[in-house]
Design a protein around this motif. Structure first.
Motif, PDB file in Angstrom:
ATOM      1  N   HIS A  48       7.901   1.111   0.778  1.00  5.95           N
ATOM      2  CA  HIS A  48       8.669   1.066  -0.470  1.00  5.95           C
ATOM      3  C   HIS A  48       8.617   2.417  -1.187  1.00  5.95           C
ATOM      4  O   HIS A  48       9.548   2.777  -1.898  1.00  5.95           O
ATOM      5  CB  HIS A  48       8.177  -0.071  -1.374  1.00  5.95           C
ATOM      6  CG  HIS A  48       6.703  -0.062  -1.625  1.00  5.95           C
ATOM      7  ND1 HIS A  48       5.767  -0.043  -0.621  1.00  5.95           N
ATOM      8  CD2 HIS A  48       5.991  -0.083  -2.766  1.00  5.95           C
ATOM      9  CE1 HIS A  48       4.555  -0.055  -1.142  1.00  5.95           C
ATOM     10  NE2 HIS A  48       4.668  -0.080  -2.443  1.00  5.95           N
ATOM     11  N   GLN A  49       7.547   3.174  -0.960  1.00  5.09           N
ATOM     12  CA  GLN A  49       7.476   4.512  -1.537  1.00  5.09           C
ATOM     13  C   GLN A  49       8.425   5.455  -0.799  1.00  5.09           C
ATOM     14  O   GLN A  49       9.099   6.279  -1.413  1.00  5.09           O
ATOM     15  CB  GLN A  49       6.041   5.050  -1.449  1.00  5.09           C
ATOM     16  CG  GLN A  49       5.070   4.300  -2.337  1.00  5.09           C
ATOM     17  CD  GLN A  49       3.661   4.830  -2.167  1.00  5.09           C
ATOM     18  OE1 GLN A  49       2.788   4.127  -1.676  1.00  5.09           O
ATOM     19  NE2 GLN A  49       3.422   6.060  -2.555  1.00  5.09           N
ATOM     20  N   PHE A 154       4.565  -9.884  -1.262  1.00  3.95           N
ATOM     21  CA  PHE A 154       4.092  -8.520  -1.537  1.00  3.95           C
ATOM     22  C   PHE A 154       5.235  -7.514  -1.498  1.00  3.95           C
ATOM     23  O   PHE A 154       5.411  -6.704  -2.393  1.00  3.95           O
ATOM     24  CB  PHE A 154       3.141  -8.085  -0.410  1.00  3.95           C
ATOM     25  CG  PHE A 154       1.687  -8.246  -0.708  1.00  3.95           C
ATOM     26  CD1 PHE A 154       1.118  -7.586  -1.775  1.00  3.95           C
ATOM     27  CD2 PHE A 154       0.877  -9.028   0.108  1.00  3.95           C
ATOM     28  CE1 PHE A 154      -0.233  -7.707  -2.031  1.00  3.95           C
ATOM     29  CE2 PHE A 154      -0.465  -9.162  -0.143  1.00  3.95           C
ATOM     30  CZ  PHE A 154      -1.028  -8.501  -1.205  1.00  3.95           C
ATOM     31  N   THR A 155       5.994  -7.597  -0.389  1.00  3.58           N
ATOM     32  CA  THR A 155       7.002  -6.572  -0.140  1.00  3.58           C
ATOM     33  C   THR A 155       8.066  -6.566  -1.223  1.00  3.58           C
ATOM     34  O   THR A 155       8.413  -5.512  -1.757  1.00  3.58           O
ATOM     35  CB  THR A 155       7.661  -6.827   1.242  1.00  3.58           C
ATOM     36  OG1 THR A 155       6.637  -7.147   2.170  1.00  3.58           O
ATOM     37  CG2 THR A 155       8.429  -5.641   1.725  1.00  3.58           C
ATOM     38  N   GLU A 158       6.551  -5.427  -4.721  1.00  2.00           N
ATOM     39  CA  GLU A 158       6.238  -3.989  -4.775  1.00  2.00           C
ATOM     40  C   GLU A 158       7.516  -3.155  -4.676  1.00  2.00           C
ATOM     41  O   GLU A 158       7.629  -2.117  -5.322  1.00  2.00           O
ATOM     42  CB  GLU A 158       5.257  -3.632  -3.656  1.00  2.00           C
ATOM     43  CG  GLU A 158       3.891  -4.281  -3.877  1.00  2.00           C
ATOM     44  CD  GLU A 158       2.771  -3.651  -3.073  1.00  2.00           C
ATOM     45  OE1 GLU A 158       3.050  -3.095  -2.004  1.00  2.00           O
ATOM     46  OE2 GLU A 158       1.613  -3.714  -3.540  1.00  2.00           O
ATOM     47  N   GLU A 162       8.862  -0.546  -7.516  1.00  2.00           N
ATOM     48  CA  GLU A 162       8.966   0.868  -7.133  1.00  2.00           C
ATOM     49  C   GLU A 162      10.374   1.385  -7.437  1.00  2.00           C
ATOM     50  O   GLU A 162      10.543   2.506  -7.916  1.00  2.00           O
ATOM     51  CB  GLU A 162       8.653   0.989  -5.641  1.00  2.00           C
ATOM     52  CG  GLU A 162       8.076   2.309  -5.221  1.00  2.00           C
ATOM     53  CD  GLU A 162       6.645   2.527  -5.682  1.00  2.00           C
ATOM     54  OE1 GLU A 162       5.799   1.632  -5.488  1.00  2.00           O
ATOM     55  OE2 GLU A 162       6.373   3.594  -6.242  1.00  2.00           O
ATOM     56  N   LEU A 326      -1.571  -5.746  -5.725  1.00  2.00           N
ATOM     57  CA  LEU A 326      -0.136  -5.471  -5.890  1.00  2.00           C
ATOM     58  C   LEU A 326       0.072  -4.219  -6.730  1.00  2.00           C
ATOM     59  O   LEU A 326      -0.396  -4.155  -7.871  1.00  2.00           O
ATOM     60  CB  LEU A 326       0.528  -6.640  -6.612  1.00  2.00           C
ATOM     61  CG  LEU A 326       0.792  -7.898  -5.793  1.00  2.00           C
ATOM     62  CD1 LEU A 326       1.017  -9.079  -6.719  1.00  2.00           C
ATOM     63  CD2 LEU A 326       1.999  -7.693  -4.894  1.00  2.00           C
ATOM     64  N   SER A 327       0.781  -3.250  -6.169  1.00  2.00           N
ATOM     65  CA  SER A 327       1.167  -2.100  -6.990  1.00  2.00           C
ATOM     66  C   SER A 327       2.489  -2.444  -7.674  1.00  2.00           C
ATOM     67  O   SER A 327       3.343  -3.125  -7.095  1.00  2.00           O
ATOM     68  CB  SER A 327       1.341  -0.851  -6.116  1.00  2.00           C
ATOM     69  OG  SER A 327       2.410  -1.030  -5.202  1.00  2.00           O
ATOM     70  N   LEU A 328       2.620  -1.979  -8.906  1.00  2.00           N
ATOM     71  CA  LEU A 328       3.897  -2.146  -9.633  1.00  2.00           C
ATOM     72  C   LEU A 328       4.353  -0.753 -10.036  1.00  2.00           C
ATOM     73  O   LEU A 328       4.176  -0.325 -11.181  1.00  2.00           O
ATOM     74  CB  LEU A 328       3.711  -3.057 -10.847  1.00  2.00           C
ATOM     75  CG  LEU A 328       3.227  -4.481 -10.529  1.00  2.00           C
ATOM     76  CD1 LEU A 328       2.925  -5.261 -11.806  1.00  2.00           C
ATOM     77  CD2 LEU A 328       4.250  -5.237  -9.679  1.00  2.00           C
ATOM     78  N   GLY A 333      -0.151  -2.155 -11.962  1.00  2.00           N
ATOM     79  CA  GLY A 333      -0.416  -3.047 -10.837  1.00  2.00           C
ATOM     80  C   GLY A 333      -1.126  -4.304 -11.308  1.00  2.00           C
ATOM     81  O   GLY A 333      -1.527  -4.425 -12.469  1.00  2.00           O
ATOM     82  N   LYS A 358      -5.288   0.042  -6.117  1.00  2.00           N
ATOM     83  CA  LYS A 358      -4.375  -0.217  -5.000  1.00  2.00           C
ATOM     84  C   LYS A 358      -4.130   1.058  -4.199  1.00  2.00           C
ATOM     85  O   LYS A 358      -4.062   1.035  -2.965  1.00  2.00           O
ATOM     86  CB  LYS A 358      -3.056  -0.792  -5.523  1.00  2.00           C
ATOM     87  CG  LYS A 358      -1.980  -0.990  -4.462  1.00  2.00           C
ATOM     88  CD  LYS A 358      -2.373  -2.027  -3.428  1.00  2.00           C
ATOM     89  CE  LYS A 358      -1.523  -1.994  -2.188  1.00  2.00           C
ATOM     90  NZ  LYS A 358      -0.435  -2.896  -2.153  1.00  2.00           N
ATOM     91  N   THR A 362      -4.828   1.528  -0.206  1.00  2.00           N
ATOM     92  CA  THR A 362      -3.774   1.965   0.719  1.00  2.00           C
ATOM     93  C   THR A 362      -4.173   3.264   1.409  1.00  2.00           C
ATOM     94  O   THR A 362      -3.998   3.432   2.616  1.00  2.00           O
ATOM     95  CB  THR A 362      -2.450   2.169  -0.059  1.00  2.00           C
ATOM     96  OG1 THR A 362      -2.159   0.949  -0.739  1.00  2.00           O
ATOM     97  CG2 THR A 362      -1.302   2.509   0.858  1.00  2.00           C
TER      98      THR A 362
END
Ligand SMILES: Cc1cc2nc3c(=O)[nH]c(=O)nc-3n(C[C@H](O)[C@H](O)[C@H](O)COP(=O)(O)OP(=O)(O)OC[C@H]3O[C@@H](n4cnc5c(N)ncnc54)[C@H](O)[C@@H]3O)c2cc1C
Length: 406
Positions: A48-49, A154-155, A158, A162, A326-328, A333, A358, A362
């Motif tokens: 996602h990044q 998750f996907t 996030e 993002e 979970l990153s937000l 997050g 997070k 990662t």
């Protein structure tokens, strides 16, 4: 005398870790080949990044796994355990790898087939290529365009957060079959929803997408949701390799394995990571497709392979969860603490500290492979253990809880 050979198929988090652990622990007693079509480790945790234009550090697989592992480029098309052979494709040609054991770690894909229109009209985070294509499409959108992210595992969560950080000028909707955040504790769910709302994400709960139409989502409830771009995060799909090879699979198509992570039909075939249907926890909780469980399962499958080489009995895989991180975006997050059987506890970590936590989780994944290469056997993980039940009041049990990988 030639050494017994183990072919590890798939060089993601689970497979790369399994390869270095087995090669390092077995030393001259076994040869290890890693079969993977890509040159670099796919950092799925950061797709996602990648899709939002961020630079993601790359790791060369051959360097990461080192000299004890033979790296072969290719995509496995079938496994024949009777003949001890893995057929694979490279540059359009078919080749074969002979081995004594096969460790299947081919990960998972995105289900783009179940819902009409997804394959033709939606973007996904299925891999680096798909993420880069999504990035291009996002950049081409004018201000005010609407993006619908479908699926609140998750996907999806996030990804939508993002995108909100990268393109605050877009209108964003997160569409879920159930209630967004229901997998978390009551506090976790409230925090997640408030934070997504603050990012400007419209939360669409309890809506099943029946079809992705041009410019809109047709919902099973009969309504339509206009969308200039759709990101499909509606569930992971089993890779076809195990099924196509005639190996026993579970209802989802994942390689069926016993508690030691050996195929239930063939003791010389092992499974790890997303590709394996790891038996449920004693309380019925199901393993989530995560890196958190995937890397330990890779390490354990390597140990099971080593036990076979040494003529010892393998041990059961004993793993316990600790968190749902979970990153937000990059600055926020929600870290949901869970008990070993993955049931949410009451407490959560939020905000910038959660984002840092997070990021550290990662960031630690690829170096864990390098550390395992240097000090084989060093990766340890929490045991399922006998622990006090989680105190997450309103969340009764895992079977009542939707999966974050939905
Ligand atoms: C956007 C996103 C965010 C995520 N966030 C988290 C998170 O925060 N925490 C978490 O724990 N999990 C997270 N996950 C899930 C996590 O990424 C997966 O569970 C994890 O990658 C599984 O590891 P794996 O090694 O089994 O599979 P993968 O990492 O998918 O690796 C599989 C490898 O197999 C290769 N392969 C596939 N088919 C073949 C074949 N036929 N022959 C040879 N090689 C093949 C692929 O090229 C790939 O390199 C996230 C996933 C996504 C998409």
């Amino acid at each position: 005398m030639s050494r017994p050979r183990t072919a590890v198929v798939g060089g993601g988090y689970a497979g790369a870790l399994a390869a270095v652990r087995l090669a390092g622990r077995a030393r001259e007693r076994a040869a290890v080949t890693l079969l993977e079509p890509r040159v670099e480790l796919v950092q799925r945790l950061r797709l996602h990044q990648l899709a939002t234009g961020q630079r993601v550090r790359s790791y060369d697989l051959a360097r990461l796994t080192g000299g004890r592992v033979e790296n072969v480029r290719g995509r496995a098309v079938s496994i024949d355990p009777e003949r001890g052979a893995v057929a694979f494709q490279r540059d359009g040609k078919l080749a074969e790898l002979r081995c004594d054991q096969v460790l299947v770690a081919v990960g998972s894909g995105i289900d783009t087939e179940s819902v009409p229109g997804v394959a033709e009209r939606a973007h996904s985070l299925a891999g680096p290529g798909a993420a880069l294509r999504l990035g291009e499409a996002l950049r081409a959108l004018p201000a005010g365009a609407r993006v619908a992210v479908c699926g609140a595992g998750f996907t999806g969560i996030e990804a939508v957060a993002e995108i909100a950080g990268a393109r605050p000028d877009l209108r964003l909707a997160l569409v879920a079959r159930g209630r967004i955040g229901a997998a978390l504790s009551v506090v976790g769910e409230a925090e997640l929803r408030a934070r997504l709302a603050r990012l400007g994400v419209e939360l669409v709960d309890g809506e099943r997408v029946a079809e992705v139409e041009p410019g809109a989502l047709a919902l099973a409830s009969g309504s339509r949701l206009a969308a200039d771009l759709v990101v499909w995060c509606g569930g992971f799909a089993a890779p076809p390799l195990a099924r196509d090879s005639g190996l026993p699979v579970d209802g989802r198509g994942l390689l069926a394995v016993d508690r030691s992570l050996r195929s239930v039909g063939h003791a010389d075939v092992l499974g790890a990571g997303d590709a394996a249907a790891i038996p449920d926890f004693a309380n019925g909780a199901r393993f989530r497709m995560t890196c958190q469980a995937g890397m330990p399962s890779g390490a354990h499958a390597a140990d099971t392979a080593l036990a076979a080489i040494r003529g010892e009995s393998p041990r059961p895989f004993d793993f316990g969860y600790i968190h749902m991180p979970l990153s937000l975006g990059r600055r926020d997050g929600v870290i949901q603490w869970v008990d070993r059987a993955d049931r949410p506890r009451e407490r959560v970590l939020t905000g910038r500290l959660a984002a840092v936590y997070k990021e550290l989780v990662t960031r630690s994944a690829p170096p864990s492979i390098a550390w395992e290469r240097r000090l084989p056997g060093m990766l340890r993980w929490p045991s399922a253990g006998a622990r006090a039940p989680a105190r997450a009041a309103a969340r009764s049990g895992p079977s009542a809880r939707p999966s974050l990988m939905d």
